[in-house]
Design a protein around this motif. Structure first.
Motif, PDB file in Angstrom:
ATOM      1  N   TYR A 138      -3.338   1.925  -3.992  1.00 12.54           N
ATOM      2  CA  TYR A 138      -3.408   3.113  -3.320  1.00 12.54           C
ATOM      3  C   TYR A 138      -4.913   3.148  -3.021  1.00 12.54           C
ATOM      4  CZ  TYR A 138      -4.338   8.024  -2.717  1.00 12.54           C
ATOM      5  OH  TYR A 138      -4.725   9.424  -2.139  1.00 12.54           O
ATOM      6  N   TYR A 139      -5.373   3.516  -1.626  1.00 14.00           N
ATOM      7  CA  TYR A 139      -6.655   3.628  -1.355  1.00 14.00           C
ATOM      8  C   TYR A 139      -7.173   5.054  -1.793  1.00 14.00           C
ATOM      9  CZ  TYR A 139      -6.298  -0.976   1.184  1.00 14.00           C
ATOM     10  OH  TYR A 139      -6.134  -2.020   1.362  1.00 14.00           O
ATOM     11  N   THR A 140      -8.404   5.118  -2.239  1.00 11.15           N
ATOM     12  CA  THR A 140      -9.088   6.327  -2.460  1.00 11.15           C
ATOM     13  C   THR A 140     -10.239   6.450  -2.071  1.00 11.15           C
ATOM     14  OG1 THR A 140      -9.829   7.891  -4.272  1.00 11.15           O
ATOM     15  CG2 THR A 140     -10.110   5.443  -4.733  1.00 11.15           C
ATOM     16  N   LYS A 141     -10.888   7.584  -1.721  1.00 11.90           N
ATOM     17  CA  LYS A 141     -11.970   7.941  -1.068  1.00 11.90           C
ATOM     18  C   LYS A 141     -13.290   7.909  -1.977  1.00 11.90           C
ATOM     19  CE  LYS A 141     -10.299   9.496   3.528  1.00 11.90           C
ATOM     20  NZ  LYS A 141     -10.197  10.668   4.341  1.00 11.90           N
ATOM     21  N   LYS A 188       5.423  -5.242   3.723  1.00 14.47           N
ATOM     22  CA  LYS A 188       5.957  -3.796   4.249  1.00 14.47           C
ATOM     23  C   LYS A 188       6.874  -3.308   3.239  1.00 14.47           C
ATOM     24  CE  LYS A 188       5.422  -5.132   8.909  1.00 14.47           C
ATOM     25  NZ  LYS A 188       6.083  -5.110  10.342  1.00 14.47           N
ATOM     26  N   VAL A 198       0.870  -1.332   0.070  1.00 13.07           N
ATOM     27  CA  VAL A 198      -0.039   0.250   0.096  1.00 13.07           C
ATOM     28  C   VAL A 198       0.862   1.148   0.072  1.00 13.07           C
ATOM     29  CG1 VAL A 198      -1.777   1.328   1.164  1.00 13.07           C
ATOM     30  CG2 VAL A 198      -1.804  -1.148   1.288  1.00 13.07           C
ATOM     31  N   THR A 199       0.529   2.093  -0.930  1.00 12.23           N
ATOM     32  CA  THR A 199       1.417   3.293  -1.100  1.00 12.23           C
ATOM     33  C   THR A 199       0.714   4.578  -0.806  1.00 12.23           C
ATOM     34  OG1 THR A 199       2.860   4.682  -2.500  1.00 12.23           O
ATOM     35  CG2 THR A 199       0.838   3.534  -3.607  1.00 12.23           C
ATOM     36  N   ASN A 200       1.389   5.604  -0.335  1.00  9.82           N
ATOM     37  CA  ASN A 200       0.608   6.988  -0.246  1.00  9.82           C
ATOM     38  C   ASN A 200       0.672   7.969  -1.351  1.00  9.82           C
ATOM     39  OD1 ASN A 200       0.147   6.255   2.498  1.00  9.82           O
ATOM     40  ND2 ASN A 200       2.136   7.006   3.350  1.00  9.82           N
ATOM     41  N   ASN A 201       1.099   7.066  -2.390  1.00 11.84           N
ATOM     42  CA  ASN A 201       1.440   8.110  -3.669  1.00 11.84           C
ATOM     43  C   ASN A 201       0.432   7.312  -4.582  1.00 11.84           C
ATOM     44  OD1 ASN A 201       2.294   9.452  -5.838  1.00 11.84           O
ATOM     45  ND2 ASN A 201       4.295   8.995  -5.837  1.00 11.84           N
ATOM     46  N   GLN A 202      -0.531   8.292  -5.109  1.00  9.92           N
ATOM     47  CA  GLN A 202      -1.399   7.640  -6.105  1.00  9.92           C
ATOM     48  C   GLN A 202      -0.688   7.241  -7.451  1.00  9.92           C
ATOM     49  OE1 GLN A 202      -4.772  10.258  -6.868  1.00  9.92           O
ATOM     50  NE2 GLN A 202      -5.636   8.804  -8.429  1.00  9.92           N
ATOM     51  N   GLN A 248       2.343   6.215  -7.804  1.00  8.19           N
ATOM     52  CA  GLN A 248       3.175   4.970  -7.899  1.00  8.19           C
ATOM     53  C   GLN A 248       2.489   3.888  -7.870  1.00  8.19           C
ATOM     54  OE1 GLN A 248       5.009   4.825  -3.861  1.00  8.19           O
ATOM     55  NE2 GLN A 248       6.307   3.237  -4.898  1.00  8.19           N
ATOM     56  N   ALA A 249       1.046   3.789  -7.619  1.00  8.87           N
ATOM     57  CA  ALA A 249       0.229   2.694  -7.558  1.00  8.87           C
ATOM     58  C   ALA A 249      -0.069   2.165  -9.043  1.00  8.87           C
ATOM     59  CB  ALA A 249      -1.046   3.194  -6.989  1.00  8.87           C
TER      60      ALA A 249
END
Length: 117
Positions: free
Chosen positions: A97-100, A87, A44-48, A50-51
């Motif tokens: 990447y998780y989106t809302k 990890k 899981v990345t925090n950068n959309q 990179q996903a």
């Protein structure tokens, strides 16, 4: 009367086949803590940007209408794939990447879609 039965039968077959196709396309996943049991290792990345896949979590399996909508199954037999979160990015088969927002969900790298076929 016979042709109507025949038509009803084929309509029923097509409806069942269509729902099976939706389930096969669906991304219902079961999370396992053991990488050796997983079909796909996920980072899981925090950068959309990179996903490989932007994921929108849905509360019900019936809400899965397009790739990128993930339903997290409570039981292994309800899922299409078993995943394990890792990890390190170099251990992963897939970076998500998780989106809302539903509209953002989908493949950023469609070449990785083979993981869910």
């Amino acid at each position: 009367m016979y042709p109507f039965r025949h038509i009803k039968f084929w309509l029923l077959v097509l409806c069942c086949w269509g729902s099976c196709a939706l389930i096969l396309q669906a991304q219902a996943v079961f999370v396992t803590p053991y990488p050796q049991e997983a079909d796909i290792r996920v980072f899981v990345t925090n950068n959309q940007f990179q996903a490989d896949l932007v994921v929108f979590k849905v509360p019900f399996i019936t809400d899965i209408t397009q790739p990128g909508y993930w339903y997290f199954a409570e039981y292994e037999f309800d899922a299409q794939r078993k995943i394990c979160f890792v990890k390190n990015v170099y251990e992963a088969h897939l970076i998500i990447y998780y989106t809302k927002h539903r509209v953002e969900a989908g493949w950023r790298r469609p070449d990785k879609s083979y993981l869910f076929r």
